[in-house]
Design a protein around this motif. Structure first.
Motif, PDB file in Angstrom:
ATOM      1  N   HIS A 135      33.103  45.563  21.969  1.00  8.48           N
ATOM      2  CA  HIS A 135      33.400  45.776  20.569  1.00  8.48           C
ATOM      3  C   HIS A 135      32.973  44.611  19.631  1.00  8.48           C
ATOM      4  O   HIS A 135      33.095  44.724  18.434  1.00  8.48           O
ATOM      5  CB  HIS A 135      35.033  45.674  20.707  1.00  8.48           C
ATOM      6  CG  HIS A 135      35.661  46.896  21.410  1.00  8.48           C
ATOM      7  ND1 HIS A 135      35.693  48.227  20.574  1.00  8.48           N
ATOM      8  CD2 HIS A 135      35.932  47.115  22.598  1.00  8.48           C
ATOM      9  CE1 HIS A 135      36.294  48.916  21.695  1.00  8.48           C
ATOM     10  NE2 HIS A 135      36.345  48.411  23.074  1.00  8.48           N
ATOM     11  N   LEU A 136      32.640  43.330  20.121  1.00  8.74           N
ATOM     12  CA  LEU A 136      32.256  42.576  19.192  1.00  8.74           C
ATOM     13  C   LEU A 136      31.128  41.355  19.974  1.00  8.74           C
ATOM     14  O   LEU A 136      31.348  41.374  21.057  1.00  8.74           O
ATOM     15  CB  LEU A 136      33.320  41.588  18.620  1.00  8.74           C
ATOM     16  CG  LEU A 136      34.235  40.862  19.763  1.00  8.74           C
ATOM     17  CD1 LEU A 136      33.894  39.563  20.026  1.00  8.74           C
ATOM     18  CD2 LEU A 136      35.820  40.892  19.365  1.00  8.74           C
ATOM     19  N   PRO A 137      30.482  40.936  19.175  1.00  8.71           N
ATOM     20  CA  PRO A 137      29.463  39.839  19.743  1.00  8.71           C
ATOM     21  C   PRO A 137      30.244  38.739  19.994  1.00  8.71           C
ATOM     22  O   PRO A 137      30.587  37.954  19.034  1.00  8.71           O
ATOM     23  CB  PRO A 137      28.463  39.558  18.812  1.00  8.71           C
ATOM     24  CG  PRO A 137      28.599  40.737  17.815  1.00  8.71           C
ATOM     25  CD  PRO A 137      29.943  41.126  17.717  1.00  8.71           C
ATOM     26  N   VAL A 257      22.017  51.937  23.756  1.00 11.09           N
ATOM     27  CA  VAL A 257      23.058  52.658  23.254  1.00 11.09           C
ATOM     28  C   VAL A 257      24.405  51.883  23.047  1.00 11.09           C
ATOM     29  O   VAL A 257      24.751  51.173  24.122  1.00 11.09           O
ATOM     30  CB  VAL A 257      23.346  54.052  24.129  1.00 11.09           C
ATOM     31  CG1 VAL A 257      24.406  54.766  23.790  1.00 11.09           C
ATOM     32  CG2 VAL A 257      22.256  54.796  23.734  1.00 11.09           C
ATOM     33  N   GLN A 258      25.025  51.573  22.154  1.00 15.41           N
ATOM     34  CA  GLN A 258      26.379  51.176  21.885  1.00 15.41           C
ATOM     35  C   GLN A 258      27.532  51.856  21.692  1.00 15.41           C
ATOM     36  O   GLN A 258      27.761  52.496  21.092  1.00 15.41           O
ATOM     37  CB  GLN A 258      26.249  50.050  20.515  1.00 15.41           C
ATOM     38  CG  GLN A 258      25.205  49.033  20.435  1.00 15.41           C
ATOM     39  CD  GLN A 258      25.174  48.261  19.155  1.00 15.41           C
ATOM     40  OE1 GLN A 258      25.434  48.803  18.217  1.00 15.41           O
ATOM     41  NE2 GLN A 258      24.731  46.997  19.408  1.00 15.41           N
ATOM     42  N   ASP A 259      28.154  51.880  23.083  1.00 14.19           N
ATOM     43  CA  ASP A 259      29.341  52.905  23.498  1.00 14.19           C
ATOM     44  C   ASP A 259      30.526  52.044  23.910  1.00 14.19           C
ATOM     45  O   ASP A 259      30.341  51.408  25.040  1.00 14.19           O
ATOM     46  CB  ASP A 259      28.891  53.955  24.216  1.00 14.19           C
ATOM     47  CG  ASP A 259      29.838  54.958  24.669  1.00 14.19           C
ATOM     48  OD1 ASP A 259      30.730  55.094  23.714  1.00 14.19           O
ATOM     49  OD2 ASP A 259      29.948  55.449  25.783  1.00 14.19           O
ATOM     50  N   PRO A 260      31.479  51.840  23.185  1.00 13.39           N
ATOM     51  CA  PRO A 260      31.953  52.525  21.886  1.00 13.39           C
ATOM     52  C   PRO A 260      31.028  52.306  20.657  1.00 13.39           C
ATOM     53  O   PRO A 260      30.457  51.234  20.786  1.00 13.39           O
ATOM     54  CB  PRO A 260      33.349  52.409  21.749  1.00 13.39           C
ATOM     55  CG  PRO A 260      33.629  50.920  22.229  1.00 13.39           C
ATOM     56  CD  PRO A 260      32.572  50.861  23.672  1.00 13.39           C
ATOM     57  N   GLU A 261      30.843  53.027  19.815  1.00 13.92           N
ATOM     58  CA  GLU A 261      30.421  52.866  18.434  1.00 13.92           C
ATOM     59  C   GLU A 261      31.122  51.673  17.844  1.00 13.92           C
ATOM     60  O   GLU A 261      32.156  51.550  17.717  1.00 13.92           O
ATOM     61  CB  GLU A 261      30.417  54.084  17.596  1.00 13.92           C
ATOM     62  CG  GLU A 261      29.779  53.777  16.213  1.00 13.92           C
ATOM     63  CD  GLU A 261      30.078  55.017  15.311  1.00 13.92           C
ATOM     64  OE1 GLU A 261      28.867  55.211  14.406  1.00 13.92           O
ATOM     65  OE2 GLU A 261      30.671  55.835  15.258  1.00 13.92           O
ATOM     66  N   PRO A 262      30.223  50.606  17.406  1.00 14.09           N
ATOM     67  CA  PRO A 262      30.671  49.352  16.670  1.00 14.09           C
ATOM     68  C   PRO A 262      31.712  49.870  15.477  1.00 14.09           C
ATOM     69  O   PRO A 262      31.262  50.830  14.945  1.00 14.09           O
ATOM     70  CB  PRO A 262      29.545  48.519  16.598  1.00 14.09           C
ATOM     71  CG  PRO A 262      28.282  49.421  17.316  1.00 14.09           C
ATOM     72  CD  PRO A 262      28.559  50.606  17.461  1.00 14.09           C
ATOM     73  N   LEU A 263      32.464  48.949  15.116  1.00 15.36           N
ATOM     74  CA  LEU A 263      33.496  49.039  13.994  1.00 15.36           C
ATOM     75  C   LEU A 263      32.219  49.075  12.791  1.00 15.36           C
ATOM     76  O   LEU A 263      31.180  48.453  12.665  1.00 15.36           O
ATOM     77  CB  LEU A 263      34.353  47.901  13.950  1.00 15.36           C
ATOM     78  CG  LEU A 263      35.388  47.898  14.908  1.00 15.36           C
ATOM     79  CD1 LEU A 263      36.451  46.784  14.769  1.00 15.36           C
ATOM     80  CD2 LEU A 263      36.159  49.371  14.850  1.00 15.36           C
ATOM     81  N   GLU A 264      32.781  49.537  11.949  1.00 10.57           N
ATOM     82  CA  GLU A 264      31.904  49.556  10.551  1.00 10.57           C
ATOM     83  C   GLU A 264      31.024  48.604   9.900  1.00 10.57           C
ATOM     84  O   GLU A 264      29.845  48.376   9.706  1.00 10.57           O
ATOM     85  CB  GLU A 264      32.567  50.144   9.312  1.00 10.57           C
ATOM     86  CG  GLU A 264      31.873  50.886   8.136  1.00 10.57           C
ATOM     87  CD  GLU A 264      32.431  51.203   6.976  1.00 10.57           C
ATOM     88  OE1 GLU A 264      31.863  51.887   5.898  1.00 10.57           O
ATOM     89  OE2 GLU A 264      33.678  51.634   7.288  1.00 10.57           O
TER      90      GLU A 264
END
Length: 388
Positions: A135-137, A257-264
């Motif tokens: 979800h975050l780096p 592929v980033q799953d889940p899609e990152p926040l906006e």
């Protein structure tokens, strides 16, 4: 005036032109660019006072339009054979220095393969990735004052360490000294607040190779609950040549592929993931080929996350990718992974190693995809271990 001939397969050709800070005997340090096996003294060639400085900070702070202008001017001189002869030095005749004044230093943890391997090593009975990782780096705040240029000897750090079979901690030299093969990115244009992924190239000037030396035993004892400190802060080495972002356009690729899609706030209209190949040599033996293209988070996403809370950024801020590791064993960018925590020693000629011993040399080299099948070289970053 002089015309410089270089091999057509040079990693330091006209499509690269990396910046560094160099000196010659009896002269002060100043800014140059590398072309083939020559260093061009930009203060002499361009007569810009920013290039008389012993760091790139003043030039980096002037912004992208100046970066483009300078690159076009130097390219025109090199292709037209109008470089002043007195501005040309052999790369073997100069001393390289830290290329910029490090304002701040943050190190990320952006490789899914590296994070998963360490998760399996440290937490064998649970999911290797912690719940927030995709979800975050994830990052920690490093120590800017101990960033050193390639070739600087690394003194084995001392600290508290506690092995699992020891009843209490002891103090002494690290017994599990390690490397981390990384790429680092340097901010040129400062900001008082968030930098979106699509603003990345307006703020970041260039990239360097990073070796984030790590004392794994000191780190293991200290890093719960707050994270790395003394196990990391003793030294971080960077390459002397900084490849400008302007030279890396052809190296841009998509992230995995980033799953889940990152926040906006982490979404990119076009990814700044990069196709960069690294090579790690230990005492002259190649032991690993980490591929930067496998990194889960791009550097633009890292910078966006680093500043999203309103944190300012300054000219000379360095942020590194964290260890670069691929899916194969020979793509692991840290010795703790390569030797699986010391259980699988690496053969180096007639010797074996698990972690670094005094006198050991480590060299990390890197190159990126360039135009028309060329390679964009970063040179290398090297260091030798001295006793505590």
């Amino acid at each position: 005036m002089t015309h410089i001939e270089i091999p057509t397969d040079s990693e330091f050709g006209i499509d690269n032109l990396p910046y560094g800070v160099f000196s010659t005997p009896g002269t002060p340090a100043r800014v140059g660019i590398r072309y083939g096996d020559s260093v061009i003294d930009l203060h002499v060639a361009v007569e810009d006072p920013d290039f008389a400085s012993p760091s790139l900070n003043a030039f980096m702070g002037r912004g992208r339009s100046r970066w483009v202008e300078a690159r076009e001017s130097v390219t025109e001189m090199l292709t037209g054979g109008t470089v002043p002869s007195e501005a040309v030095h052999s790369v073997n005749s100069v001393t390289m220095h830290l290329p910029f004044e490090v304002a701040d230093y943050v190190d990320f943890y952006a490789s899914e393969h590296h994070a998963s391997n360490l998760g399996r090593l440290f937490r064998p009975n649970v999911e290797p990735l912690l719940p927030n990782w995709k979800h975050l780096p994830v990052a920690y705040h490093g120590r800017a004052g101990t960033v050193v240029v390639s070739g600087t000897d690394i003194t084995r750090p001392r600290g508290q360490r506690k092995a699992p079979d020891e009843p209490s901690p002891t103090f002494g030299p690290s017994r599990r000294l390690d490397i981390e093969a990384e790429m680092g990115f340097v901010v040129g244009v400062p900001s008082d607040g968030p930098i979106s992924p699509d603003q990345f190239s307006e703020h970041v000037f260039g990239a360097v190779i990073v070796n984030d030396w790590s004392a794994r035993d000191i780190q293991a004892w200290e890093y719960v609950p707050l994270g790395p400190n003394l196990g990391k802060s003793f030294a971080t080495s960077i390459s002397p040549w900084m490849v400008p972002l302007l030279a890396l356009e052809q190296a841009r690729v998509s992230t995995p592929v980033q799953d889940p899609e990152p926040l906006e706030y982490l979404r990119e209209s076009r990814s700044w993931a990069l196709d960069i190949d690294l090579t790690v040599s230990w005492n002259g033996h190649v032991v690993s080929h980490p591929p930067y293209s496998t990194m889960y988070w791009s550097p633009a996403q890292m910078l966006a996350h680093e500043t999203v809370n309103g944190a300012s950024s300054r000219t000379g801020d360095l942020f590194a990718s964290g260890t670069i590791s691929g899916p194969e064993k020979n793509q692991r960018g840290a010795f703790i992974e390569l030797t699986w925590g010391g259980a699988e020693p690496v053969t180096l000629g007639s010797e074996t190693r698990t972690f670094l011993e005094d006198g050991d040399d480590v060299v990390i080299a890197a190159s990126a995809t360039g135009p028309n099948g060329s390679r964009i070289g970063f040179g290398d970053v090297r260091g030798r271990i001295k006793p505590a």
